[in-house]
Design an enzyme around this catalytic site. Structure first.
Site, mmCIF file in Angstrom:
data_model
loop_
_atom_site.group_PDB
_atom_site.id
_atom_site.type_symbol
_atom_site.label_atom_id
_atom_site.label_comp_id
_atom_site.label_asym_id
_atom_site.label_seq_id
_atom_site.Cartn_x
_atom_site.Cartn_y
_atom_site.Cartn_z
ATOM 1 N N ASP A 1 0.434 -58.556 80.654
ATOM 2 C CA ASP A 1 1.637 -57.739 80.817
ATOM 3 C C ASP A 1 1.677 -57.097 82.207
ATOM 4 O O ASP A 1 0.626 -56.829 82.797
ATOM 5 C CB ASP A 1 1.632 -56.648 79.729
ATOM 6 C CG ASP A 1 3.022 -56.048 79.517
ATOM 7 O OD1 ASP A 1 4.000 -56.581 80.083
ATOM 8 O OD2 ASP A 1 3.114 -55.046 78.793
ATOM 9 N N GLY A 2 2.883 -56.865 82.703
ATOM 10 C CA GLY A 2 3.045 -56.107 83.943
ATOM 11 C C GLY A 2 3.508 -56.929 85.138
ATOM 12 O O GLY A 2 3.618 -56.388 86.238
ATOM 13 N N GLY B 1 6.522 -58.104 85.768
ATOM 14 C CA GLY B 1 7.823 -57.627 86.244
ATOM 15 C C GLY B 1 7.655 -56.370 87.084
ATOM 16 O O GLY B 1 8.214 -56.261 88.190
ATOM 17 N N TRP C 1 5.040 -55.288 88.631
ATOM 18 C CA TRP C 1 4.287 -55.607 89.858
ATOM 19 C C TRP C 1 5.260 -56.057 90.946
ATOM 20 O O TRP C 1 5.183 -55.626 92.093
ATOM 21 C CB TRP C 1 3.270 -56.707 89.544
ATOM 22 C CG TRP C 1 2.354 -57.080 90.659
ATOM 23 C CD1 TRP C 1 1.137 -56.520 90.940
ATOM 24 C CD2 TRP C 1 2.557 -58.110 91.642
ATOM 25 N NE1 TRP C 1 0.568 -57.129 92.027
ATOM 26 C CE2 TRP C 1 1.418 -58.108 92.485
ATOM 27 C CE3 TRP C 1 3.582 -59.023 91.885
ATOM 28 C CZ2 TRP C 1 1.276 -58.991 93.552
ATOM 29 C CZ3 TRP C 1 3.442 -59.902 92.945
ATOM 30 C CH2 TRP C 1 2.303 -59.883 93.770
ATOM 31 N N HIS D 1 5.687 -63.172 88.021
ATOM 32 C CA HIS D 1 5.193 -64.214 87.106
ATOM 33 C C HIS D 1 4.388 -65.258 87.884
ATOM 34 O O HIS D 1 3.376 -65.759 87.394
ATOM 35 C CB HIS D 1 6.357 -64.881 86.378
ATOM 36 C CG HIS D 1 7.097 -63.937 85.463
ATOM 37 N ND1 HIS D 1 6.455 -63.090 84.592
ATOM 38 C CD2 HIS D 1 8.428 -63.685 85.292
ATOM 39 C CE1 HIS D 1 7.350 -62.367 83.918
ATOM 40 N NE2 HIS D 1 8.554 -62.720 84.334
ATOM 41 N N ASN E 1 10.801 -63.260 73.876
ATOM 42 C CA ASN E 1 11.120 -63.297 75.314
ATOM 43 C C ASN E 1 12.425 -64.024 75.642
ATOM 44 O O ASN E 1 12.934 -63.913 76.759
ATOM 45 C CB ASN E 1 9.970 -63.920 76.117
ATOM 46 C CG ASN E 1 8.780 -62.996 76.293
ATOM 47 O OD1 ASN E 1 7.642 -63.433 76.452
ATOM 48 N ND2 ASN E 1 9.004 -61.688 76.264
ATOM 49 N N ARG F 1 15.362 -62.120 77.346
ATOM 50 C CA ARG F 1 15.437 -61.782 78.786
ATOM 51 C C ARG F 1 16.638 -62.504 79.417
ATOM 52 O O ARG F 1 17.223 -63.387 78.794
ATOM 53 C CB ARG F 1 14.131 -62.191 79.465
ATOM 54 C CG ARG F 1 12.992 -61.373 78.887
ATOM 55 C CD ARG F 1 11.706 -61.581 79.608
ATOM 56 N NE ARG F 1 10.739 -60.648 79.028
ATOM 57 C CZ ARG F 1 9.717 -60.135 79.670
ATOM 58 N NH1 ARG F 1 9.474 -60.469 80.906
ATOM 59 N NH2 ARG F 1 8.899 -59.286 79.068
ATOM 60 N N ARG G 1 -5.148 -56.234 76.759
ATOM 61 C CA ARG G 1 -3.754 -56.124 77.198
ATOM 62 C C ARG G 1 -3.737 -55.349 78.505
ATOM 63 O O ARG G 1 -4.301 -54.263 78.601
ATOM 64 C CB ARG G 1 -2.881 -55.409 76.162
ATOM 65 C CG ARG G 1 -1.425 -55.384 76.635
ATOM 66 C CD ARG G 1 -0.488 -54.761 75.641
ATOM 67 N NE ARG G 1 0.890 -54.947 76.099
ATOM 68 C CZ ARG G 1 1.907 -55.286 75.339
ATOM 69 N NH1 ARG G 1 1.734 -55.481 74.056
ATOM 70 N NH2 ARG G 1 3.118 -55.430 75.849
#
Ligand code: FPP
Length: 250
Positions: free
Chosen positions: A28-29, A31, A33, A45, A76, A79, A196
């Protein structure tokens, strides 16, 4: 100042136990970043995909035999169309560009999740890399793609019900060992450790049945910043844990 060993918790003072055989990761994270850098989410991604490569390559040295990564959930699809199609093309490109390396590294690749909603080209690449790496034994990479734990249990139950209806399975014989044989993960051991990233403490429908006795690690690091060093630090913490599976401390 060193802490005298006699006041250390006996569990923490104990020598490190064996490392996890199967590590599952909620990456996770990506986006956030990218957004923190003022860049499109897809760039996060892409950086995340490079970390997958690094972590998988580290597994054999670290004694991890199975690594399962959550790449795309059944939720997902909500999105934006741009992000979904960008992710799908990233998965296609990842398979095409990594196939040789994964083969040479001795990595066996598998996918879990419902493939039927994925486009034909991606499905063909998934079949190709699974077949290409089928004889590898050094490390097992499982990519959860269009995967949801509840969806997996529902699909497994459907198959189980068909076997009951056709007489192949006696309902009286069903135990807690029966359903796992119908899950997408039927050839994998249960995860010992679920990580996670990005500071969220949720399991988000990941490996619900399989993680019944897993240890969890929630770390603040965003997935594109999750280096081999972060991974090693978590694995050494795991070695200090005592897993009791509902029993009492030895
Ligand atoms: C969650 O971060 C991440 C995803 C939904 C995609 C994970 C995909 C990759 C790491 C790409 C490559 C994977 C493989 C196997 C090639 P997020 O976008 O929800 O982050 P945010 O919470 O910061 O928005």
């Amino acid at each position: 100042m060193a802490i005298p060993t006699q006041i250390l918790d006996p569990v923490l003072a104990a020598p490190a136990g064996p490392g996890p055989r199967h590590v599952a990761i909620i990456m996770d994270g990506n986006g956030r970043w990218a957004q923190r850098r003022g860049r499109p989410r897809l760039l996060g991604h892409r950086a995340g995909a490079r970390r997958v490569r690094e972590i998988v390559a580290a597994c054999p040295d670290l004694g991890v035999e199975y690594v399962t990564v959550f790449a795309f959930s059944t939720e997902n699809w909500k999105r934006t169309q741009d992000e979904v199609s960008g992710l799908m093309s990233l998965f296609r490109r990842y398979i095409q560009t990594e196939a040789d390396t994964l083969l040479r590294q001795g990595t066996r690749v598998r996918f879990i999740g419902d493939r039927l909603q994925l486009d034909a080209k991606l499905r063909a690449l998934m079949d190709m890399i699974e077949a290409l790496t089928a004889h590898n034994t050094r490390v097992n990479l499982t990519v959860a793609l269009n995967y949801g734990g509840r969806d997996e249990v529902a699909r497994a139950t459907k198959r189980l019900a068909r076997d009951v209806a056709s007489g192949r399975l006696d309902p009286e014989s069903i135990t807690d060992q029966t359903l796992p044989r119908y899950l997408d993960t039927h050839v994998l051991p249960d995860p010992d450790l679920v990580i996670r990233t990005s500071g969220e403490a949720r399991i988000s429908n990941f490996l619900l049945w399989q993680s019944a006795y897993a240890e969890y690690e929630f770390v603040d690091t965003l997935w594109p910043d999750f280096t081999r060093d972060c991974f090693e630090a978590i694995l050494s913490r795991y070695g200090m844990r005592e897993r009791r599976y509902g029993g009492v401390r030895a």
